[in-house]
Scaffold this active site. Structure first.
Site, short mmCIF file in Angstrom:
data_model
loop_
_atom_site.label_atom_id
_atom_site.label_comp_id
_atom_site.label_asym_id
_atom_site.label_seq_id
_atom_site.Cartn_x
_atom_site.Cartn_y
_atom_site.Cartn_z
N TRP A 45 46.98 38.40 36.43
CA TRP A 45 46.26 37.31 36.91
C TRP A 45 46.41 36.33 36.15
CZ3 TRP A 45 40.78 36.48 35.15
CH2 TRP A 45 40.15 35.44 35.88
N ASP A 88 40.63 45.74 33.15
CA ASP A 88 40.09 44.73 33.88
C ASP A 88 39.63 45.19 35.38
OD1 ASP A 88 39.01 42.67 35.08
OD2 ASP A 88 40.89 41.21 34.87
N LYS A 145 33.19 40.15 43.54
CA LYS A 145 34.02 40.63 44.63
C LYS A 145 33.04 41.60 45.36
CE LYS A 145 37.21 38.27 42.49
NZ LYS A 145 37.81 37.02 42.79
C1 LMR Z 1 41.54 34.89 41.98
O1 LMR Z 1 42.54 35.51 41.45
O2 LMR Z 1 41.94 34.13 43.03
C2 LMR Z 1 39.91 35.11 41.63
O3 LMR Z 1 39.87 36.14 40.77
C3 LMR Z 1 39.28 33.67 41.27
C4 LMR Z 1 39.89 33.33 40.19
O4 LMR Z 1 38.89 32.91 39.29
O5 LMR Z 1 41.11 32.97 39.96
#
Ligand code: LMR
Length: 398
Positions: free
Chosen positions: A130, A211, A246
């Site tokens: 992420w 996570d 979520k």
């Molecule tokens: C995402 O990956 O789109 C979500 O977790 C929102 C974010 O804060 O990035």
């Protein structure tokens, strides 16, 4: 002092929200930020959440401070959701759960704590991971390295390479693993792979840091925490950050938790003082409303069953959309095999298009997705799926 500053580029994920909102194309599709959307493209407040809010409005008697570690009722409810009652009982006081301002707040709180425990620690993150993991953890002073994870050509986990990398990581470092519904790729670890991660973590002595932002959105509330529970049972130490953004749809309420499992009760008690001090130094205490909603839902059986049913419907919709998208892409005459989308879990998958093709989708078709080609599957619905598949087919043909 401020005159010499240079503007930063917009956030790679959140920036898409603003661009989508200002686009006037009636065919625009938002596959960017990871929020659940229903069949009409809305992100509604869950009914169980609405009911809990009504109860809070009626019953809340005070808004006095709660404290840096948050509400005990919420912390207990999240711990039970993640670990289940029997495991919680066996972990006893080795396990501490602390409320945090969302998953991001939990990750940052964990990072501050890790830095205090070992300023030389490296956090190993999956390649890819992420986009916000790196700034969240790195800005606490932690070093970040990557382990191999996703194979873009086979759309599977590069598990042998991952394991080979993990086999060299020493005690004192941390390995960040997505508990389920990998963000951004959607490729999750199998039970056997989690077992092997457990073995290598025990052998090497590094600390696993999970996570868990999508519990309930992959295969089910219990199924999605197979790996978390396996490691919690077997390892002397574990860090788990969970998010309620979520699965309770509480995005803007900033509701999450940090759970720490320590080698013994005494280490856990000491660690809690450091975490509480970290929270106090950053934001004093977490916001209450979202946590109060979760606690209200989880302590009332009729509300928790209603929430569970709503979450199940969300999960089923996402999984159904995965199959529909694959079928629609085939129907659009695309030769490339997209069946991996059906096998992946949670909100995200990569389309596998390059940046130039992504930019074409955004600029020529008003289909918003991250440059990595990550799509939020929940943004698809009956009225946009054909347009999406046809646009993708056109872009792939060049
Ligand atoms: C995402 O990956 O789109 C979500 O977790 C929102 C974010 O804060 O990035």
């Amino acid at each position: 002092m401020f005159q010499s500053l240079q503007a930063l580029p917009s956030d790679p994920i959140l920036g898409l929200m603003a661009a989508y909102r200002t686009d006037t194309n009636p065919k625009k599709i938002d596959l960017g930020v990871g929020v659940y959307k229903d069949a009409d493209g809305n992100t509604p407040v869950m009914t169980a959440v609405k009911k809990a809010e009504a109860l809070i409005l009626e019953e809340q008697a005070s808004k006095t401070y709660i404290g840096p570690t948050g509400a005990a009722e919420f912390n207990d409810a999240i711990a039970e959701l993640v670990f289940g009652k029997p495991l919680l009982e066996s972990l006893g006081k080795r396990r501490v759960t602390v409320q945090a301002p969302g998953g991001c707040g939990g990750l940052r709180l964990a990072a501050e704590f890790i830095y205090k425990a070992n300023a030389d620690a490296t956090v190993w993150v999956s390649d890819p991971t992420w986009a916000n993991h790196v700034p969240l953890l790195g800005s606490a002073g932690l070093k970040i390295e990557q382990y191999p994870y996703y194979d873009y050509s086979t759309h599977t986990v590069r598990f042998d390479e991952m394991l080979a990398c993990l086999s060299k990581i020493p005690a004192g470092d941390l390995v960040l693993i997505h508990g389920c519904c990998h963000n951004p790729c959607g490729a999750d670890l199998s039970h056997e792979q989690w077992q092997q991660i457990k073995d290598v973590a025990l052998k090497q002595g590094f600390t696993v840091f999970i996570d868990l932002a999508y519990q309930g959105l992959g295969d089910g509330l219990e199924e999605d925490v197979y790996g978390v529970r396996l490691l919690a049972e077997a390892l002397p130490e574990l860090i788990v950050v969970s998010s309620c953004s979520k699965n309770y749809g509480l995005y803007r309420e900033r509701t999450g938790a940090l759970t720490l499992i320590s080698e013994n009760d005494n280490a856990a008690a000491i660690a809690t003082t450091l975490i509480a001090a970290g929270a106090r130094a950053m934001y004093s205490m977490p916001p209450d409303h979202g946590a109060a909603i979760v606690a209200t839902i989880m302590t009332r059986p009729e509300l928790s069953s209603e929430w569970d049913a709503e979450l199940t419907a969300m999960r089923n919709r996402i999984n159904g959309l995965r199959s529909q998208l694959v079928a629609q892409i085939n129907a659009a005459g695309v030769d490339t095999d997209f069946s991996f989308i059906e096998r992946e879990k949670g909100m995200f998958s990569f389309l596998g298009t390059n940046v130039e093709q992504v930019q074409k989708l955004v600029n020529d078709y008003s289909i918003y997705l991250v440059n990595s080609s990550r799509i939020n599957v929940a943004g698809i619905n009956d009225s946009n799926i054909e347009y999406l598949a046809n646009s993708l087919a056109a872009v792939l043909k060049g």
